[in-house]
Structure formats: C-alpha cells, structure tokens
Design an enzyme around this catalytic site. Structure first.
Site, short mmCIF file in Angstrom:
data_model
loop_
_atom_site.label_atom_id
_atom_site.label_comp_id
_atom_site.label_asym_id
_atom_site.label_seq_id
_atom_site.Cartn_x
_atom_site.Cartn_y
_atom_site.Cartn_z
N LYS A 216 0.83 -1.20 0.00
CA LYS A 216 0.00 0.00 0.00
C LYS A 216 0.87 1.25 0.00
O LYS A 216 1.97 1.26 0.54
CB LYS A 216 -0.99 0.01 1.15
CG LYS A 216 -0.45 0.42 2.50
CD LYS A 216 -1.61 0.56 3.49
CE LYS A 216 -1.10 0.86 4.88
NZ LYS A 216 -2.20 1.12 5.81
N SER B 166 -7.76 4.95 -15.39
CA SER B 166 -6.57 4.48 -14.69
C SER B 166 -6.12 5.45 -13.62
O SER B 166 -6.71 6.50 -13.41
CB SER B 166 -5.41 4.20 -15.64
OG SER B 166 -4.95 5.42 -16.19
N TYR C 294 -6.73 0.61 -12.41
CA TYR C 294 -5.43 -0.03 -12.65
C TYR C 294 -4.36 1.04 -12.75
O TYR C 294 -4.65 2.23 -12.89
CB TYR C 294 -5.48 -0.89 -13.92
CG TYR C 294 -5.74 -0.11 -15.18
CD1 TYR C 294 -4.69 0.37 -15.97
CD2 TYR C 294 -7.05 0.20 -15.58
CE1 TYR C 294 -4.94 1.11 -17.12
CE2 TYR C 294 -7.29 0.93 -16.71
CZ TYR C 294 -6.23 1.39 -17.48
OH TYR C 294 -6.47 2.13 -18.60
#
Length: 123
Positions: A9, A25, A58
């Site tokens: 993360k 994205s 993504y």
C-alpha cells in the site's frame, strides 16, 4: 487454500491531478511503484481519506520523481486534487507463503516522495 492478503500500500498519497476526459486508470510516480513493488496495469483499490469514497482501477506509470498521483476517467469523479488516498493491492498466497509473508507499506512526505518503506502493515 489461497488467502487474499494485502500485498502493498501507498499510505496517504496526495492526488495531484484528476482528468475526467482521459480513458481511465491511476497514474503513479514510477519511484513509488518501485518502492512498493506495484506494477503498471496492476489492479488497485483506492480509499479516499477525505470523503470516504472507495473505488478501483489499474496503474499506469507516471514520470519518475514527479510525485504524480493522477486519477483518470471515471476515477477523477471520486477525488479532488489535494485529497489523501490510500492505494492498496492484494494478492493471493498459499499457507506456506504466508509463513514469510509481510506486506509492503510505503509512507510518503507532502510531495508524494517515499520517506519510509515499512515491511509491516501496522500503520
């Protein structure tokens, strides 16, 4: 059995750009990708600290050293420039892999530069 666990993360990165007209994205500074082990085109979950929005997209690479966290397309509706995000990726691990498992947590400064790379997700 496979268990889905936090792989990595980016903790409290700041949104630097939101472009509704881009095809989609999240652009992430290549330095942050390298520090976290995240890869271009990888699925990510994003959590907006400022407004509670949770969404997915993504990764695309943003220029190294730019500090960029750029939300594109529909994701641009989920956060404003300046909002803080937690960006997470999850992977599946076998029980044997979990014996040595430790997620990567990257903390950043106010310019989205890595300041601490922690191997513990206790942040």
């Amino acid at each position: 059995m496979l268990r889905t666990m936090l792989q990595a993360k980016l903790h409290r990165v700041r949104v630097t750009q939101a472009d509704l007209d881009y095809e989609g994205s999240c652009g992430i500074d290549e330095t942050l990708l390298e520090a976290s082990g995240l890869r271009e085109n990888q699925y990510i979950e994003l959590y907006n600290v400022n407004n509670g929005e949770r969404f997915s997209t993504y990764i695309i690479k943003a220029p190294r050293g730019s500090g960029a966290i750029a939300l594109n397309g529909a994701a641009a509706r989920k956060a404003m420039v300046g909002d803080l995000l937690i960006i997470c990726a999850y992977s599946q691990y076998t029980e044997a892999e979990l014996e040595k498992y430790e997620p990567v947590v990257v903390l950043v400064d106010d310019q989205n530069r890595p300041r601490i790379k922690s191997l513990r997700a206790a942040v």
